[in-house]
Design a protein around this motif. Structure first.
Motif, PDB file in Angstrom:
ATOM      1  N   ARG A 173       0.833  -1.218   0.000  1.00 31.14           N
ATOM      2  CA  ARG A 173       0.000   0.000   0.000  1.00 31.14           C
ATOM      3  C   ARG A 173       0.862   1.261   0.000  1.00 31.14           C
ATOM      4  NH1 ARG A 173      -1.712   3.071   4.271  1.00 31.14           N
ATOM      5  NH2 ARG A 173      -1.195   1.430   5.779  1.00 31.14           N
ATOM      6  N   ASP A 174       0.527   2.173  -0.897  1.00 26.34           N
ATOM      7  CA  ASP A 174       1.206   3.464  -0.984  1.00 26.34           C
ATOM      8  C   ASP A 174       0.444   4.456  -0.103  1.00 26.34           C
ATOM      9  OD1 ASP A 174       2.284   5.920  -1.625  1.00 26.34           O
ATOM     10  OD2 ASP A 174       2.432   5.489  -3.777  1.00 26.34           O
ATOM     11  N   ALA A 179      -4.289   6.270   2.597  1.00 28.22           N
ATOM     12  CA  ALA A 179      -3.728   6.547   3.920  1.00 28.22           C
ATOM     13  C   ALA A 179      -3.933   5.417   4.909  1.00 28.22           C
ATOM     14  CB  ALA A 179      -4.333   7.839   4.478  1.00 28.22           C
ATOM     15  N   ALA A 180      -4.988   4.644   4.752  1.00 29.64           N
ATOM     16  CA  ALA A 180      -5.308   3.560   5.681  1.00 29.64           C
ATOM     17  C   ALA A 180      -5.695   2.323   4.895  1.00 29.64           C
ATOM     18  CB  ALA A 180      -6.446   3.988   6.614  1.00 29.64           C
ATOM     19  N   PRO A 181      -5.638   1.149   5.533  1.00 29.73           N
ATOM     20  CA  PRO A 181      -6.018  -0.080   4.823  1.00 29.73           C
ATOM     21  C   PRO A 181      -7.412   0.029   4.230  1.00 29.73           C
ATOM     22  CG  PRO A 181      -5.036  -0.600   6.938  1.00 29.73           C
ATOM     23  CD  PRO A 181      -5.234   0.880   6.923  1.00 29.73           C
ATOM     24  N   GLN A 201      -7.381 -10.353  -0.171  1.00 31.62           N
ATOM     25  CA  GLN A 201      -8.292  -9.321   0.308  1.00 31.62           C
ATOM     26  C   GLN A 201      -7.636  -8.424   1.355  1.00 31.62           C
ATOM     27  OE1 GLN A 201     -12.220 -10.862   1.303  1.00 31.62           O
ATOM     28  NE2 GLN A 201     -11.983 -12.523  -0.163  1.00 31.62           N
ATOM     29  N   GLN A 202      -6.521  -8.871   1.913  1.00 35.26           N
ATOM     30  CA  GLN A 202      -5.793  -8.060   2.884  1.00 35.26           C
ATOM     31  C   GLN A 202      -4.804  -7.116   2.214  1.00 35.26           C
ATOM     32  OE1 GLN A 202      -5.233 -11.977   5.550  1.00 35.26           O
ATOM     33  NE2 GLN A 202      -4.195 -10.219   6.443  1.00 35.26           N
ATOM     34  N   ALA A 203      -4.571  -7.284   0.917  1.00 38.57           N
ATOM     35  CA  ALA A 203      -3.595  -6.469   0.195  1.00 38.57           C
ATOM     36  C   ALA A 203      -4.272  -5.321  -0.533  1.00 38.57           C
ATOM     37  CB  ALA A 203      -2.830  -7.337  -0.797  1.00 38.57           C
ATOM     38  N   ALA A 204      -3.571  -4.194  -0.645  1.00 41.86           N
ATOM     39  CA  ALA A 204      -4.092  -3.040  -1.374  1.00 41.86           C
ATOM     40  C   ALA A 204      -4.123  -3.350  -2.868  1.00 41.86           C
ATOM     41  CB  ALA A 204      -3.221  -1.817  -1.119  1.00 41.86           C
ATOM     42  N   PRO A 205      -5.082  -2.793  -3.606  1.00 36.21           N
ATOM     43  CA  PRO A 205      -5.112  -2.980  -5.060  1.00 36.21           C
ATOM     44  C   PRO A 205      -3.810  -2.493  -5.695  1.00 36.21           C
ATOM     45  CG  PRO A 205      -7.143  -1.961  -4.278  1.00 36.21           C
ATOM     46  CD  PRO A 205      -6.189  -1.948  -3.127  1.00 36.21           C
ATOM     47  N   ALA A 206      -3.445  -3.082  -6.810  1.00 39.13           N
ATOM     48  CA  ALA A 206      -2.199  -2.713  -7.479  1.00 39.13           C
ATOM     49  C   ALA A 206      -2.151  -1.225  -7.818  1.00 39.13           C
ATOM     50  CB  ALA A 206      -2.017  -3.553  -8.741  1.00 39.13           C
ATOM     51  N   SER A 207      -3.304  -0.651  -8.152  1.00 35.04           N
ATOM     52  CA  SER A 207      -3.352   0.766  -8.528  1.00 35.04           C
ATOM     53  C   SER A 207      -3.072   1.695  -7.357  1.00 35.04           C
ATOM     54  CB  SER A 207      -4.723   1.097  -9.126  1.00 35.04           C
ATOM     55  OG  SER A 207      -5.753   0.849  -8.177  1.00 35.04           O
ATOM     56  N   LEU A 208      -3.189   1.182  -6.139  1.00 34.05           N
ATOM     57  CA  LEU A 208      -2.960   1.984  -4.933  1.00 34.05           C
ATOM     58  C   LEU A 208      -1.711   1.523  -4.181  1.00 34.05           C
ATOM     59  CD1 LEU A 208      -6.643   2.219  -3.619  1.00 34.05           C
ATOM     60  CD2 LEU A 208      -5.369   3.920  -4.953  1.00 34.05           C
ATOM     61  N   SER A 209      -0.868   0.799  -4.890  1.00 31.36           N
ATOM     62  CA  SER A 209       0.343   0.244  -4.284  1.00 31.36           C
ATOM     63  C   SER A 209       1.591   0.847  -4.909  1.00 31.36           C
ATOM     64  CB  SER A 209       0.379  -1.285  -4.461  1.00 31.36           C
ATOM     65  OG  SER A 209      -0.731  -1.904  -3.846  1.00 31.36           O
ATOM     66  N   ARG A 210       2.694   0.703  -4.229  1.00 27.12           N
ATOM     67  CA  ARG A 210       3.989   1.057  -4.791  1.00 27.12           C
ATOM     68  C   ARG A 210       4.862  -0.195  -4.794  1.00 27.12           C
ATOM     69  NH1 ARG A 210       7.803   2.267  -0.828  1.00 27.12           N
ATOM     70  NH2 ARG A 210       7.022   2.261   1.316  1.00 27.12           N
ATOM     71  N   GLU A 252      -2.825  -6.002   7.356  1.00 24.71           N
ATOM     72  CA  GLU A 252      -2.578  -5.937   5.912  1.00 24.71           C
ATOM     73  C   GLU A 252      -1.672  -7.062   5.409  1.00 24.71           C
ATOM     74  OE1 GLU A 252      -2.193  -1.896   4.022  1.00 24.71           O
ATOM     75  OE2 GLU A 252      -1.754  -1.332   6.100  1.00 24.71           O
ATOM     76  N   ALA A 253      -1.664  -7.213   4.098  1.00 27.77           N
ATOM     77  CA  ALA A 253      -0.751  -8.132   3.417  1.00 27.77           C
ATOM     78  C   ALA A 253      -0.105  -7.395   2.257  1.00 27.77           C
ATOM     79  CB  ALA A 253      -1.495  -9.366   2.907  1.00 27.77           C
ATOM     80  N   VAL A 254       1.031  -7.893   1.813  1.00 32.23           N
ATOM     81  CA  VAL A 254       1.686  -7.355   0.622  1.00 32.23           C
ATOM     82  C   VAL A 254       1.712  -8.457  -0.432  1.00 32.23           C
ATOM     83  CG1 VAL A 254       3.093  -5.813   2.011  1.00 32.23           C
ATOM     84  CG2 VAL A 254       4.048  -8.008   1.284  1.00 32.23           C
ATOM     85  N   ARG A 255       1.842  -8.042  -1.665  1.00 29.89           N
ATOM     86  CA  ARG A 255       1.841  -8.951  -2.806  1.00 29.89           C
ATOM     87  C   ARG A 255       3.264  -9.026  -3.363  1.00 29.89           C
ATOM     88  NH1 ARG A 255      -0.921  -5.845  -5.177  1.00 29.89           N
ATOM     89  NH2 ARG A 255      -3.006  -6.529  -4.568  1.00 29.89           N
TER      90      ARG A 255
END
Length: 290
Positions: A173-174, A179-181, A201-210, A252-255
């Motif tokens: 998540r960027d 700002a928040a999960p 489902q715990q990870a932020a969408p790719a478009s909102l990630s860095r 959260e989770a990361v991809r």
């Protein structure tokens, strides 16, 4: 044992008394120690690890740890260093540290995954695992140490590496974009997507990630491999990647996306109590045992 929450007349609706008290005592002492220097560096590291674990329990329950910490720290800042409550909590921390410091390994469970730590590393120039999370299909992600040098590493069984690895990246998540999960179900207003595995489902969408890109790929067998009798491919990332993951909410989770000549695969790592696990390791240097 005097309750911090009761003594400070604090309230935090929807937070269970045990979880609230556990986090409050640690946040209270961290604030008091920052002014009064009540603890040694080792005791402080132990307390920080315990505070991160307690915060993680609240975050995984979807509760507001920041507000509770704000009130507890303000209350602690108003107390004298010789205050009875301050001294009482500091004494508890010193007693707990003696047993904690003797531990060589510790597990930090999350919702679905566990961070495992190992403090004592054998004297060898071969990379040794100090911190890791077991993933699906025999994979492992974590921290290795080689002569004091730390590297974040993803280990993949060689039999799953059908084609050469071209690149790999961690997607998290960027905070500048989100700002928040993200609650995909919007507090229960919608059903969670059935086509997504729970970790996804715990990870932020790719478009909102860095992205944090891998810095290298190597092969391993023996002590560096999660299974000494098997061959693994090791994908190296900057050690700072773990610090970035540790800053996320515990829920959260990361991809991790691995790109090969014939396509790409994705696996997930749970942030969980990574910050607490790092604090546990920081209490003693990650140097080979002598």
């Amino acid at each position: 044992m005097l309750s911090i929450v009761a003594a400070l007349a604090l309230s935090a609706p929807a937070i269970t008394p045990g979880a609230e008290e556990s986090f409050a005592r640690r946040a209270f002492l961290l604030e008091a120690d920052s002014r009064c220097e009540l603890l040694t560096s080792g005791e402080r590291a132990s307390l920080s690890a315990a505070a991160r674990q307690a915060r993680g329990a609240l975050e995984r329950a979807g509760l507001d740890a920041d507000t509770l910490e704000y009130h507890v720290r303000n209350a602690a800042a108003a107390r004298d260093c010789s205050d009875e409550l301050v001294q009482d909590v500091a004494g508890e921390a010193r007693n707990a540290y003696a047993a904690w410091a003797a531990m060589r390994a510790m597990d930090f469970p999350g919702v679905r995954r566990v961070w495992t730590t190992r403090r004592v590393l054998e004297p060898d120039s071969t990379p040794r695992w100090a911190l890791w999370q077991r993933l699906e299909n025999g994979e492992r992600f974590g921290l290795t140490v080689t002569d004091g040098e730390q590297t974040a590493m993803l280990a993949i069984p060689a039999e799953r590496a059908a084609s050469p690895i071209r690149a790999a990246r961690i997607e998290l998540r960027d905070p500048d974009k989100l700002a928040a999960p993200l609650d995909a179900a919007l507090g229960g207003l919608f059903m969670a997507r059935a086509d997504l595995e729970p970790m996804a489902q715990q990870a932020a969408p790719a478009s909102l990630s860095r992205a944090i890109w891998a810095s290298g790929v190597s092969k391993a067998k023996g002590e560096t491999a999660p299974k000494p009798d098997a061959d693994f491919q090791l994908i190296e990332f900057p050690a700072s990647a773990l610090a970035e993951i540790a800053r996320l909410n515990a829920s959260e989770a990361v991809r991790i996306r691995v790109i090969r000549a014939d396509g790409e695969t994705v696996r997930y790592v749970e942030a969980g109590d990574l910050a607490a696990a790092q604090a546990f390791l920081a209490a003693k240097p990650l140097n080979p045992e002598t």
